[in-house]
Scaffold this motif. Structure first.
Motif: not given
Length: 267
Positions: A168-172, A181-182, A186-187, A193-194
């Motif tokens: 998971t990651a936060n909004r910031a 999010v997509a 999971g990555r 980011g390429n």
């Protein structure tokens, strides 16, 4: 040639053997704690086990009655329709159902086959899965609580699993690095980011320093990030090891130290 007495004795022995087998089967079904209802090809009750009375209000005199005449404790589930479909198609059916007292059951409906492979109805089984559902609900609530807590942190934050994949990651984080999010959850972190996070300094931190030190603070590196440009980033990382045998998680926070000023171009 057998006498009448011998024939009667042999018949009596077979009757006793059959009765013993029926008693064994009854005790087996009553003690595996799985509700079972046997229906004939007209969906009439042939027999049922004690556990099944938790889902249908069955009494011994209900044998021979259509199951549709018996009141059910199930919430909004029409299993007789499913049973008829199984009888018509011979394809087993499985579904989780909820009953009015709050319990959850896994329902399985399968064709009733004789030893001669003749279909003579269907069998409904009910397995109590309340503890499993309760545990899954608790895990989900804990996950939601953790994610909401993470979202309150103002600095960009990632949670990685032991394979360095993003849990998971936060909004910031999404806002600062301009990702979704997509494209993140999971990555593997190096693929984000390429592959812009496929940085030698980050690999050194996650694969060499962190496994040795368990926590690292103030690890600084510079990088050109897609969409936001050149930034000097301070990383803080910590391995979170639980009390169970589950793999450790990694908390990774980032903080900008400074960005390269925008260069003015003259024409």
């Amino acid at each position: 040639m057998l006498t009448n007495t011998a024939v009667n004795s042999e018949l009596q022995a077979k009757i006793e053997q059959l009765a013993g087998m029926q008693n064994d089967m009854k005790n087996l079904l009553d003690n595996i704690n799985i509700g079972t209802v046997f229906l004939d090809e007209r969906l009439v009750i042939r027999r049922f086990t004690r556990e099944a009375t938790k889902l249908y209000r069955l009494v011994s005199s209900d044998v021979g009655r259509p199951l549709g005449d018996i009141k059910s404790n199930l919430e909004g589930e029409e299993l007789l329709t499913k049973a008829q479909i199984v009888l018509d198609t011979l394809v087993p059916f499985e579904q989780e159902v909820h009953i009015r007292n709050g319990a959850w059951y896994l329902v399985r409906i399968q064709p009733y086959r004789t030893l001669d492979n003749v279909i003579e109805g269907v069998v409904l089984t009910f397995t109590d899965i309340s503890k499993r559902v309760e545990a899954e609900t608790a895990v989900q609530l804990a996950r939601e609580l953790a994610e909401n807590t993470i979202d309150t942190i103002s600095k960009p934050l990632l949670v990685l699993d032991d394979r360095l994949q993003v849990v998971t990651a936060n909004r910031a984080f999404y806002q600062y690095f301009q990702v979704t999010v997509a494209d993140t959850v999971g990555r593997k972190i190096y693929d984000l980011g390429n592959s812009q996070w496929n940085i030698p300094a980050l690999r050194e931190l996650l694969e060499i320093i962190l496994p040795r030190d368990r926590a690292v603070e103030g690890y600084v590196f510079e990088h050109d990030f897609l969409g936001i440009g050149h930034h000097k980033i301070c990383l803080n990382a910590r391995r979170i090891v639980g009390r169970t045998s589950e793999p450790a998680l990694i908390l990774l926070t980032t903080e900008e130290i400074g960005a390269e000023p925008i260069k003015e171009h003259t024409i």
